[in-house]
Design a protein around this motif. Structure first.
Motif, PDB file in Angstrom:
ATOM      1  N   UNK B  16       0.837  -1.209   0.000  1.00 43.20           N
ATOM      2  CA  UNK B  16       0.000   0.000   0.000  1.00 43.20           C
ATOM      3  C   UNK B  16       0.862   1.245   0.000  1.00 43.20           C
ATOM      4  N   UNK B  56      -5.617   5.472  13.666  1.00 40.19           N
ATOM      5  CA  UNK B  56      -5.641   4.023  13.455  1.00 40.19           C
ATOM      6  C   UNK B  56      -4.251   3.440  13.255  1.00 40.19           C
ATOM      7  N   UNK B  58      -0.579   2.133  13.471  1.00 38.48           N
ATOM      8  CA  UNK B  58       0.389   1.639  14.437  1.00 38.48           C
ATOM      9  C   UNK B  58       1.812   1.793  13.900  1.00 38.48           C
ATOM     10  N   UNK B  59       1.952   2.048  12.607  1.00 37.86           N
ATOM     11  CA  UNK B  59       3.274   2.349  12.079  1.00 37.86           C
ATOM     12  C   UNK B  59       3.698   3.737  12.572  1.00 37.86           C
ATOM     13  N   UNK B  79       4.755   0.587   1.332  1.00 36.82           N
ATOM     14  CA  UNK B  79       5.132  -0.586   2.123  1.00 36.82           C
ATOM     15  C   UNK B  79       5.100  -1.799   1.216  1.00 36.82           C
ATOM     16  N   UNK B 126       9.805  -2.270   4.186  1.00 33.40           N
ATOM     17  CA  UNK B 126       8.930  -3.267   4.793  1.00 33.40           C
ATOM     18  C   UNK B 126       8.737  -2.969   6.282  1.00 33.40           C
ATOM     19  N   UNK B 127       9.845  -2.740   6.993  1.00 31.45           N
ATOM     20  CA  UNK B 127       9.757  -2.574   8.442  1.00 31.45           C
ATOM     21  C   UNK B 127       9.626  -1.105   8.836  1.00 31.45           C
ATOM     22  N   UNK B 130       6.961   0.410  15.499  1.00 30.30           N
ATOM     23  CA  UNK B 130       5.545   0.399  15.848  1.00 30.30           C
ATOM     24  C   UNK B 130       5.287   1.366  17.004  1.00 30.30           C
ATOM     25  N   UNK B 133      -1.022   1.887  19.945  1.00 33.73           N
ATOM     26  CA  UNK B 133      -2.302   1.817  19.241  1.00 33.73           C
ATOM     27  C   UNK B 133      -3.272   2.830  19.853  1.00 33.73           C
ATOM     28  N   UNK B 135      -6.341   3.744  18.338  1.00 38.03           N
ATOM     29  CA  UNK B 135      -7.695   3.653  17.783  1.00 38.03           C
ATOM     30  C   UNK B 135      -8.765   3.670  18.877  1.00 38.03           C
ATOM     31  N   UNK B 136      -8.444   3.072  20.008  1.00 36.13           N
ATOM     32  CA  UNK B 136      -9.412   3.052  21.101  1.00 36.13           C
ATOM     33  C   UNK B 136      -9.017   3.977  22.255  1.00 36.13           C
ATOM     34  N   UNK B 148      -6.302   7.269   8.815  1.00 34.03           N
ATOM     35  CA  UNK B 148      -5.105   6.694   8.187  1.00 34.03           C
ATOM     36  C   UNK B 148      -4.798   7.412   6.877  1.00 34.03           C
TER      37      UNK B 148
ATOM     38  N   UNK C 250     -13.232  -3.008  17.214  1.00 29.54           N
ATOM     39  CA  UNK C 250     -13.668  -1.605  17.269  1.00 29.54           C
ATOM     40  C   UNK C 250     -14.982  -1.367  16.523  1.00 29.54           C
ATOM     41  N   UNK C 271     -10.998  -1.464  10.898  1.00 28.12           N
ATOM     42  CA  UNK C 271      -9.760  -0.796  10.461  1.00 28.12           C
ATOM     43  C   UNK C 271      -9.020  -1.636   9.425  1.00 28.12           C
ATOM     44  N   UNK C 274      -4.055  -4.719   6.057  1.00 33.64           N
ATOM     45  CA  UNK C 274      -3.297  -5.313   4.953  1.00 33.64           C
ATOM     46  C   UNK C 274      -1.815  -5.530   5.245  1.00 33.64           C
ATOM     47  N   UNK C 275      -1.271  -4.861   6.254  1.00 35.52           N
ATOM     48  CA  UNK C 275       0.163  -5.031   6.511  1.00 35.52           C
ATOM     49  C   UNK C 275       0.461  -6.464   6.936  1.00 35.52           C
ATOM     50  N   UNK C 277       2.900  -7.627   8.514  1.00 32.36           N
ATOM     51  CA  UNK C 277       3.483  -7.713   9.857  1.00 32.36           C
ATOM     52  C   UNK C 277       2.552  -7.139  10.927  1.00 32.36           C
ATOM     53  N   UNK C 293     -17.253  -2.265  24.422  1.00 33.98           N
ATOM     54  CA  UNK C 293     -16.377  -1.250  24.993  1.00 33.98           C
ATOM     55  C   UNK C 293     -17.094  -0.463  26.066  1.00 33.98           C
TER      56      UNK C 293
ATOM     57  N   UNK D 232     -13.114   4.727  27.520  1.00 31.70           N
ATOM     58  CA  UNK D 232     -11.664   4.530  27.417  1.00 31.70           C
ATOM     59  C   UNK D 232     -10.874   5.539  28.237  1.00 31.70           C
TER      60      UNK D 232
END
Lengths: 327, 327, 327, 327
Positions: B16, B56, B58-59, B79, B126-127, B130, B133, B135-136, B148, C250, C271, C274-275, C277, C293, D232
């Motif tokens: 992506x 959203x 995490x990268x 990626x 690729x890497x 992280x 998170x 999102x919540x 995102x 979520x 969410x 596709x990654x 990892x 939640x 949260x």
């Protein structure tokens, strides 16, 4: 100073803008627009008229479509607080030498037909037949899921004169636009009775003419959805302005034109104005965020076109000042 | 016929569009825009760079702002599916005689820097480190509540050539615009890897330049809210186009310009495209609903202005055909 | 350790959960529910079956209702990436000594009917007839304005065994629930192919049975609206759980039961996954926010009731551990 | 028959429920809840009090938090239409032998402190300091983006007596709950002055106690968002009921408890009630959709717990009839 104190004990008690009778050239074509597309409910239908209401409304009709040779608006309708208020209103208009007559239109009670100083026809009534409550019949929600009629917006040749006239009968100013002259002049006024930004508004322009009927939706998403529906059902050219956010009134809006050119505003998100000491908000005519908070100017048609009243002469406006117009 | 079959087994696996490095002249000014106004999260901040991500993600970063003398875009980041894909990609670009080098930028793994046939700089890795998170962690949602990064949209001097190039490495066509010539020519293409309308799009124009970075929000209401925020925080002039609905992609959009003129699209509501036999949708360049379903034409700046890549010559487009433009 | 690495080069390529065939006792009653109330579109209708799709779907059907003596689910349907993948799949299932046969059901191409280790019937196909694209026919949006089928959620007597089986054919773990034992055991898994939280999920329980079909809506407001519609159209008892927000995934959700008791989840807001990892998210079975939640426990029926597959024996679950249930 | 005609010319003119003074044990803890979480704006802050308002409100405060040894509610505040209305109100309450005194609390004008027949303390005032208009300062919108105070809901030991009392001073009935006895008795009433479903409501129960303060948001999405935020941020246990749709009033609601146990309702989507001939809506106490249109019963705490007024004796209710309660 053009802004006056509100008249707290008016000569008669207007509750709200409640209905409007519109002349349309092709009932089936208008039905397709108002019912099949916008989603208004049909309370009653005759060979010559369609009586419409929105999902929250228990009164028999808020928009009446009459078969007509020419597009026109027959009268602006207001609900008063009692039968006695009708007599008080008749007395007041009579003393101003304005025309006064009573009728009993279908599905509503005794109705006073009169006119303001520029000849704009006004209907006042107290009683109206009650229809089934649809607010919790959610399967009947269609199109823009319109909840209720909200206001009537008119062109007037003299905003100050119209403002003074309607102030005398208890309409209260919430927001207004002035020219930036050293001696500023009123260019537009928003007036209410029911406790939100407006029941009746006036803009400087050739008038009297109806600029639009405003109807209220529960959220902006209803308005985005009707944009998608109109754009893909052959009504893209009927979308005149918006969606957008007005600076004035804070309303999220979409202006559409019906098949005869009558303008309807779908809007949501104004505010409560019941406090008698609410300070009216002043806007400069040159403030670009007055029209649209997000900066989009309105198209020329929006400032120039409106619906005429039958047999009522349209006069040129006293003010030449112009707002910012697209293209 | 300009449309080709998708390459189902590409020479390396791009997952992506994942990040973009932007050169900005004043980090504090850009921080005010991206963080305080739009609401992106700061993962890391140094004297010379700000690493941003959306709620959203995490990268570690999806938009990196670098202090720069001139506004520019350093590279478009993608990626890939594994470390081995980086080597396969280097081999493929090398065989095309395109520049190939490896770097280890902060917070991400081994990164291939290369370029396409017009010199547009591309980063593949690729890497990536992280991050927490979010999102919540709903209290951290601010501004447009961007979720995102979604896509990168570029001007190219030759849409057919760019389409052919990226098709070879597995990008799949979802929608496209053609001229109405008897022998139609491609005017714009939307290409994806991740399963929605696009990761990468090309429009005919002076290029290569970045047209915009697209970021995704959960609903149209987030976009209406950021219009209100921008309009009342001194950013009204940064709102270039919208909000509106694209015919192409069905996206609800708002285009904004950052303080250096880089364009960001906030958008929502496209659709799933993972089916390998998905039929691309054709649009005519002259279809007014292609640009905006609701009929509003885009401003001229939207078709003409874009972000340059450092040291990459901008060429005139091979096609003179023009879309419908406002004013 | 119960969690495994994803299989990046599976023996055949499943694209997504694509359709489900449901046996219902009264087609007219089911049509009233799925079409008139929920708003799904009818692509085709015969004396014995109704083929339904959602507004975004160009494939002929995603939910097929078959007239049946007993409520049941005939098979779970998945789209593969090519005709060749069907042969590879047949080979793979055959080598596992699982039943393999090919059919040509109406409106779809060659279809592999097989079963998993617990006998759960699976259909794989590549080709399906294409129907009119309705995504931009907004007047056709009704009810919950469902956009597409999203996932299939099943009870299994052995979550670890089901997880291992589907992992082998390329399904990737996104979230999972474990017991809090010193040697934790899998209690539920969410597995995807298409790039969001799931195409297929398994929960510990008497199985194999289908727990629910998940369908996707564009925003939470569509789900609130269908609550209002169901509650006022005689379907209040069909609203089993929600609306609410799952901790896991979520998702904003509503679970409804069709007239035969089959469960449908209307949901939105998960969410992108596709990654390759992407780190799966672990939840403790005892975490009350895992289910909802906002803290509301699910009703007992939600944990116990499901749809059977014809002729497939239902086994007791290997795990006795229980989640938090509403009193 | 327990329902009476509205008193159209009341002895004094109450405009609306306008403010409430709440005693809290830890100002910092309450500030975290009302300001940091719910998003109310701080107009003023002293060592002993925090004055809060919502984004639409130009009056100085609508919720005042006072440092207190015990949780309590000092008084329910109403705005009247003029200074003269205060004197008329004092005269009326005095003639009923109810306590009457005048104060000048900070930031508001002359204020009448009195009480109803059960000793519930009431404040009436006309003037209040005006604060900056924030409705179009969208960057200040936080948390639930609360727009304004809407209503006060109380337990009363005798609904009929409370209804009669407040009817006499002009409060108008919009909806009510009756027992299903042959001679039905009032179990709850919703009364308004400002033109929507209520300014003041009474439910049968040990009283007088405040059941909740109702505050208004622009859409249901604001309420879903604050659920996510509370869930949260450590406030999941403070979410007592909802989100859901009331049958009565049609409101979309969420009930939360502040750190001292005071209850706040966040709600949206009721309807206009300005018509003097609006027919009140009757609900049976046994109708499960009265409480929640979607069928969820309310928890026991919701029917039993409330905030006391200092020094006011709480009496047992005259009616033993009970609504449906969640197990």
């Amino acid at each position: 100073m053009p802004v006056r104190k509100p008249v707290l004990n008016p000569p008669f008690n207007v509750v709200r803008a409640s209905h409007v009778e519109i002349g349309v050239c092709d009932l089936a074509r208008s039905r397709a627009f108002y019912v099949d597309c916008l989603g208004l409910l049909v309370t009653e239908e005759t060979a010559d008229a369609i009586y419409l209401r929105a999902v929250e409304e228990r009164n028999h009709h808020s928009i009446v479509l009459h078969r007509s040779r020419e597009p026109m608006v027959h009268a602006l309708g207001f609900k008063v607080a009692s039968e006695e208020d009708l007599d008080r209103a008749a007395f007041w208009f009579g003393r101003k030498n304005l025309p006064v007559s009573f009728r009993e239109p279908p599905y509503q009670g005794r109705t006073l037909r009169t006119a303001d100083i520029f000849g704009m026809p006004l209907d006042f009534c107290f009683r109206m037949d009650q229809a089934e409550r649809m607010l919790q019949k959610y399967a009947a929600y269609q199109g823009a899921r319109i909840q209720r009629i909200d206001h009537l917006n008119c062109f007037t040749p003299d905003v100050q004169a119209s403002y003074d006239f309607y102030s005398d009968i208890g309409f209260k100013l919430t927001e207004y636009t002035e020219t930036d002259d050293p001696d500023p002049r009123l260019w537009a006024v928003w007036l209410h009775r029911k406790g939100n930004v407006h029941d009746l508004a006036f803009t400087n322009g050739s008038g009297p003419r109806l600029h639009h009927v405003g109807v209220w939706t529960a959220s902006a998403l209803e308005i985005l959805h009707i944009c998608d529906v109109m754009a893909t059902c052959g009504y893209v050219a009927n979308m005149e302005r918006g969606p957008g956010r007005h600076g004035i009134s804070n309303a999220f809006f979409l202006y559409v034109r019906d098949p005869d050119g009558h303008r309807v505003e779908l809007f949501t998100s104004d505010y409560l104005t019941v406090d008698p000491d609410l300070e009216p908000i002043r806007w400069s005519l040159r403030d670009p965020q007055r029209q649209t908070l997000w900066g989009h100017p309105a198209p020329k048609s929006w400032f120039e076109e409106g619906s005429v009243f039958p047999g009522v002469a349209v006069r040129e406006p006293v003010l030449a000042a112009q707002p910012i117009v697209a293209r």
